[in-house]
Scaffold this active site. Structure first.
Site, mmCIF file in Angstrom:
data_model
loop_
_atom_site.group_PDB
_atom_site.id
_atom_site.type_symbol
_atom_site.label_atom_id
_atom_site.label_comp_id
_atom_site.label_asym_id
_atom_site.label_seq_id
_atom_site.Cartn_x
_atom_site.Cartn_y
_atom_site.Cartn_z
ATOM 1 N N LYS A 1 -8.935 8.803 1.889
ATOM 2 C CA LYS A 1 -9.099 9.592 3.122
ATOM 3 C C LYS A 1 -8.117 10.774 3.145
ATOM 4 O O LYS A 1 -8.495 11.894 3.458
ATOM 5 C CB LYS A 1 -8.859 8.708 4.356
ATOM 6 C CG LYS A 1 -9.809 7.519 4.453
ATOM 7 C CD LYS A 1 -9.618 6.739 5.742
ATOM 8 C CE LYS A 1 -8.318 5.979 5.835
ATOM 9 N NZ LYS A 1 -8.168 4.877 4.849
ATOM 10 N N ARG B 1 0.211 5.145 -6.090
ATOM 11 C CA ARG B 1 0.353 6.278 -5.170
ATOM 12 C C ARG B 1 1.814 6.632 -4.930
ATOM 13 O O ARG B 1 2.664 5.758 -4.785
ATOM 14 C CB ARG B 1 -0.314 5.926 -3.838
ATOM 15 C CG ARG B 1 -0.163 7.030 -2.797
ATOM 16 C CD ARG B 1 -1.143 6.895 -1.678
ATOM 17 N NE ARG B 1 -0.868 5.771 -0.802
ATOM 18 C CZ ARG B 1 -1.623 5.452 0.237
ATOM 19 N NH1 ARG B 1 -2.708 6.155 0.501
ATOM 20 N NH2 ARG B 1 -1.333 4.425 0.993
ATOM 21 N N ARG C 1 -2.946 -5.536 4.353
ATOM 22 C CA ARG C 1 -3.631 -4.356 4.912
ATOM 23 C C ARG C 1 -5.143 -4.454 4.706
ATOM 24 O O ARG C 1 -5.916 -4.046 5.584
ATOM 25 C CB ARG C 1 -3.069 -3.073 4.271
ATOM 26 C CG ARG C 1 -1.667 -2.759 4.773
ATOM 27 C CD ARG C 1 -0.915 -1.817 3.848
ATOM 28 N NE ARG C 1 -1.501 -0.512 3.755
ATOM 29 C CZ ARG C 1 -1.303 0.330 2.729
ATOM 30 N NH1 ARG C 1 -0.531 -0.022 1.713
ATOM 31 N NH2 ARG C 1 -1.867 1.505 2.737
ATOM 32 N N ARG D 1 -8.761 2.672 14.234
ATOM 33 C CA ARG D 1 -8.717 1.510 13.345
ATOM 34 C C ARG D 1 -9.186 0.245 14.046
ATOM 35 O O ARG D 1 -9.237 -0.815 13.423
ATOM 36 C CB ARG D 1 -7.287 1.300 12.860
ATOM 37 C CG ARG D 1 -6.982 1.898 11.479
ATOM 38 C CD ARG D 1 -5.533 1.618 11.159
ATOM 39 N NE ARG D 1 -5.203 1.625 9.769
ATOM 40 C CZ ARG D 1 -4.717 2.661 9.101
ATOM 41 N NH1 ARG D 1 -4.569 3.818 9.686
ATOM 42 N NH2 ARG D 1 -4.384 2.535 7.833
ATOM 43 N N ARG E 1 5.618 4.549 -0.968
ATOM 44 C CA ARG E 1 5.631 3.947 0.375
ATOM 45 C C ARG E 1 5.984 2.466 0.271
ATOM 46 O O ARG E 1 5.505 1.772 -0.632
ATOM 47 C CB ARG E 1 4.241 4.088 1.019
ATOM 48 C CG ARG E 1 3.992 5.447 1.599
ATOM 49 C CD ARG E 1 2.566 5.656 2.049
ATOM 50 N NE ARG E 1 1.986 4.561 2.824
ATOM 51 C CZ ARG E 1 0.795 4.623 3.409
ATOM 52 N NH1 ARG E 1 0.065 5.717 3.317
ATOM 53 N NH2 ARG E 1 0.326 3.598 4.084
HETATM 54 P P1 AMP Z 1 -1.993 4.854 6.707
HETATM 55 O O1 AMP Z 1 -1.039 5.934 6.287
HETATM 56 O O2 AMP Z 1 -3.211 5.386 7.399
HETATM 57 O O3 AMP Z 1 -2.312 3.908 5.573
HETATM 58 O O4 AMP Z 1 -1.231 3.972 7.804
HETATM 59 C C1 AMP Z 1 -0.046 3.274 7.486
HETATM 60 C C2 AMP Z 1 0.250 2.243 8.536
HETATM 61 O O5 AMP Z 1 0.459 2.876 9.802
HETATM 62 C C3 AMP Z 1 -0.854 1.225 8.800
HETATM 63 O O6 AMP Z 1 -0.851 0.148 7.869
HETATM 64 C C4 AMP Z 1 -0.498 0.773 10.222
HETATM 65 O O7 AMP Z 1 0.614 -0.106 10.211
HETATM 66 C C5 AMP Z 1 -0.042 2.081 10.865
HETATM 67 N N1 AMP Z 1 -1.185 2.798 11.493
HETATM 68 C C6 AMP Z 1 -1.692 4.003 11.123
HETATM 69 N N2 AMP Z 1 -2.728 4.344 11.900
HETATM 70 C C7 AMP Z 1 -2.899 3.325 12.778
HETATM 71 C C8 AMP Z 1 -3.837 3.059 13.814
HETATM 72 N N3 AMP Z 1 -4.833 3.916 14.105
HETATM 73 N N4 AMP Z 1 -3.709 1.892 14.497
HETATM 74 C C9 AMP Z 1 -2.731 1.028 14.237
HETATM 75 N N5 AMP Z 1 -1.822 1.190 13.259
HETATM 76 C C10 AMP Z 1 -1.906 2.347 12.520
#
Ligand code: AMP
Length: 215
Positions: free
Chosen positions: A13, A128, A172, A89, A161
């Site tokens: 994404k 990554r 996840r 999400r 990360r």
């Molecule tokens: P991402 O960078 O999109 O993989 O997000 C990393 C982490 O941020 C996720 O595993 C969640 O812990 C948190 N996070 C990001 N977006 C959301 C969301 N829309 N709702 C809840 N937690 C989020």
């Protein structure tokens, strides 16, 4: 153009959003990037989010929805088109998002579902790397920075990360299957869903996506 990018962690994404941002000049709104920035700056929100992120769990709906409302309504991000990446999400977030965007008269036009297979996801996530300063994305095999550990774009530190390890990736994925995958049918019911094979290279995907939404 107003898009939401859906799909499991590692579906690409963020990479696709980066390419589309350059091509179309759309605002890229990633809740993950915003939360990591808050963590880096050690803000109260960052401190609250840290425990969830590091465990691979979701930050509570009301916290992230408030953040998005603030960006869209207060920050005017919905203005000339946007790509939402990592939000919504949960179905609750999807409903709240529709309410926010309805008020702004900037509803989502396309929900792009990036469908990817597990081996590809694992390979992408474990390799990554990301720039701590500008969030540019790298991969140790597919796209390493020219100078190891240094961002090609801004010279920032390129790091892994803390949630990109095999154990947290598994959590996840479970969280994704239980909470996020069901919202695909939410957008399908609205007639906005476009499903793409995201095992493909990001540039090919960009081309397919542009053709799909031009139809
Ligand atoms: P991402 O960078 O999109 O993989 O997000 C990393 C982490 O941020 C996720 O595993 C969640 O812990 C948190 N996070 C990001 N977006 C959301 C969301 N829309 N709702 C809840 N937690 C989020």
């Amino acid at each position: 153009m107003r898009l939401v990018l859906l799909g499991p962690p590692g579906a690409g994404k963020g990479t696709l959003a980066g390419l589309l941002k350059d091509q179309l000049g759309l605002a890229h709104i990633s809740t993950g990037d915003i939360l990591r920035e808050e963590m880096k700056n050690n803000t109260p929100l960052g401190r609250e989010a840290k425990q969830y992120i590091e465990n691979g769990e979701l930050v509570p709906d009301e916290v992230v929805t408030k953040l998005i409302d603030h960006k869209m309504t207060g920050g005017g991000m919905a203005g000339d088109g946007y790509m939402l990446d990592g939000f919504p999400r949960t179905e609750q977030q999807a409903q709240d998002l529709d309410r926010i965007l309805e008020k702004l008269k900037k509803p989502i036009e396309h929900a792009i579902y990036l469908d990817s297979s597990l081996p590809v996801i694992i390979q992408r996530l474990t390799g990554r790397r990301i720039c701590r300063n500008c969030s540019a994305l790298y991969h140790i095999q597919n796209k390493p920075p020219k100078k190891p550990g240094v961002c090609d774009t801004c010279g920032g530190e390129v790091y892994q990360r803390s949630d990109d390890n095999e154990e947290t990736i598994k959590t996840r994925m479970d969280v994704y299957m239980a909470n996020t995958k069901p919202i695909i049918s939410y957008y399908e019911a609205q007639g906005k869903l476009q499903k793409l094979d995201a095992d493909k290279d990001a540039k090919d995907l960009q081309e397919i996506l542009m053709k799909t939404i031009a139809r």
